[in-house]
Design an enzyme around this catalytic site. Structure first.
Site: not given
Ligand code: DON
Length: 568
Positions: A379, A450-451
């Protein structure tokens, strides 16, 4: 906190960071980690994207214009997470002080169902929710950028915002050392999960300063430049996406693409020790969880505890354990599931949740449950502030590193694997070990929980901080720690971002620590209290902006990556 109060190992760490934070040279870039400027700043995961955002600001664009430029640039020069095949969230504060959120999260295709990742015995097949075309939700990023532009652009020149990204896709950009390493590590996945050779695969190994050219991606960005959302959701690009889906077991249709909508939402806001904190509502758990954490620790005077003391880590861990238990049960897309927001944020409820907190002993996650109510590694984050005071906090994702690992053939972009953020089976851990149930089960058109926690902090109406991070389940706790590092522990922004982090998410029942960061003595003290300790990789990549009392802007890019802060 004065530097003399810091334990020796932290001092050594900080001194290490100071040297590290001097501008570094690599792949023709300067990874500028910390800046202090008077007018405007951009902090993002790649120096090229930060530079493009800054140029837009200098040309008279506002923070929204710069954010659009940065988002498309990241899709080209930061393929591990930057995207047009994913989605995200924005928290935005305009020059008049209004704050609103844009939800451009991916959605489940109309053909999705609760058991789509189960075998005939009902066992979860995580490979399918994590890799390949079936793992993808309908992308939201392009529509998100268009809707931000229509509502808030100052430049009103969409094509100018896209052109720099088209140029670097068409002519190439020099990859960093870190990128060369990651591309090489992913080569087998890219071969296994693609029916063609994507631009990120080449015969020999990638090296720092190699030129990455992405001509197919340049064509897609050109279609978006010329036709905005239609260029992606209903043009030859849509045909290409659907063809790629049909050839590779995916289920996204033309209708799914046409139906995609963004949603403007109200932030989740709270007050914490004189600051107002604004963050993302469902379908992100970020705003609710961050608010719960802040309110649960508030009565315990964190500001009187030494930074990273066992006492402080214990308190924070116990709050995190309870908040993530709530997340697993109660949170999902509020347009599909009645998320009990008011109850979850009720101060009496939050006080009650900590009634069994014991300052000496750890509780066990197996005996901590979600609260009951009477009522029914990828992300990326970027933070921007402009001269007019517009503030943008955007976290965007394709979920795992390089998403589903699958590119759309002929279109050169990666598909997300966001479907794995749904609970594919009650109690089955996802990519980040998070579990869920009914609230976050798969339904057609629903958005996966989501986080992501893009956040803006104010004091007496003035913007103080803009921040967010990637990191899956650790996003919420990294944002929380960065905020309390400033507000309670009075650290500089640099230390608040760079110093080590820890994380607890209820299950697995362990405090995760960054490697080589916490002394043995501290670990032994926590173990003696009953905590289980796990040393794992780095946690988060926070991109933060802080506005000083005199109006100067500090921007810090996390040392954990190629992240770069620029401004003027
Ligand atoms: O929306 C979410 O919480 C996850 N898809 C986020 C993924 C993420 O932060 C990956 N990063 N390292």
């Amino acid at each position: 906190m004065s530097i003399s109060r810091l334990p020796l190992f932290l001092l050594v760490f900080i001194l290490g960071i100071s040297c590290f934070s001097c501008k570094q040279n690599g792949a023709n870039y300067e990874f500028s980690k910390e800046i202090r400027v008077d007018n405007a700043a951009v902090v993002s995961a790649h120096p090229k994207a930060s530079e493009i955002g800054l140029n837009i600001l200098k040309q008279g664009g506002n923070a929204i214009d710069a954010a659009i430029g940065v988002q498309f640039a990241l899709a080209v020069c930061y393929p591990v997470a930057g995207n047009i095949g994913g989605g995200g969230f924005m928290v935005f504060k305009d020059t008049h002080g209004n704050i609103e959120c844009l939800d451009f999260r991916e959605t489940a295709p109309a053909g999705a169902s609760a058991d789509m990742y189960l075998d005939s015995q009902g066992n979860a097949i995580s490979e399918k929710s994590q890799k390949g075309h079936l793992a993808a939700g309908v992308p939201g990023s392009v529509k998100g950028m268009v809707d931000m532009f229509e509502k808030y652009s100052k430049l009103k020149d969409w094509k100018a915002l896209l052109q720099p990204s088209i140029d670097i896709a068409q002519n190439g950009f020099y990859i960093t050392e870190r990128q060369a390493k990651y591309f090489n590590e992913e080569k087998d996945n890219f071969i296994q999960y693609n029916d063609h050779q994507p631009a990120l695969v080449k015969e020999h190994i990638w090296k720092k300063n190699d030129l990455l050219i992405q001509k197919d991606l340049a064509k897609v960005l050109t279609a978006i430049r010329d036709h905005k959302a239609d260029g992606f959701y209903s043009s030859w690009v849509a045909d290409t996406i659907v063809r790629s889906m049909n050839a590779n077991g995916g289920i996204i249709t033309h209708q799914d693409l046409k139906d995609y909508k963004t949603i403007w939402r109200k932030p989740i806001s709270t007050n914490y020790k004189g600051y107002s904190i604004h963050s993302m509502p469902p379908p992100s758990s970020g705003g609710i969880a961050l608010t719960q954490l802040l309110e649960m620790v508030e009565p315990y005077s964190l500001e009187k505890m030494p930074f990273h003391s066992a006492k402080a880590i214990h308190l924070i861990t116990e709050a995190e354990r309870r908040v993530y238990a709530d997340r697993a049960t109660h949170l999902g897309d509020s347009d599909f599931y009645e998320v009990p927001v008011d109850s979850l944020l009720n101060p009496y409820y939050l006080k009650d949740r900590m009634l069994d907190f014991d300052i000496q002993h750890a509780s066990q996650s197996d005996s901590i449950y979600a609260g009951q109510f009477s009522e029914s590694e990828q992300t990326t984050h970027f933070s921007i502030i402009d001269t007019g005071g517009n503030a943008v906090s955007i976290t965007t994702t394709i979920n795992g590193a390089y998403g589903s690992k699958s590119f759309v053939r002929g279109a050169g972009f990666l598909l997300n694997n966001e479907m794995d953020d749904f609970s594919i089976k009650p109690g089955e851990p996802n990519l980040y070990g998070l579990i869920g149930a009914e609230a976050n089960k798969i339904e057609p058109g629903k958005r996966m929980l989501s986080s992501m926690t893009p956040t803006i902090v104010e004091k007496e109406g003035q913007t103080k901080m803009i921040l967010g991070t990637p990191g899956g389940s650790t996003i919420i706790t990294s944002v929380f720690q960065t905020i309390i590092n400033k507000i309670d522990f009075d650290l500089s922004l640099r230390d608040a971002v760079h110093l080590p982090r820890f994380h607890h998410q209820w299950k697995p029942d362990e405090i995760r620590l960054e490697p080589d960061s916490f002394s043995n003595l501290l670990q032994d003290t926590l173990k003696a209290m009953g905590h289980k300790i796990k040393i794992k990789g780095k946690i988060g990549r926070v991109e933060a902006i802080w506005i000083n009392e005199d109006g100067t802007i500090e921007a810090v890019a996390d040392h954990r990556g190629d992240d770069t802060a620029v401004g003027y």
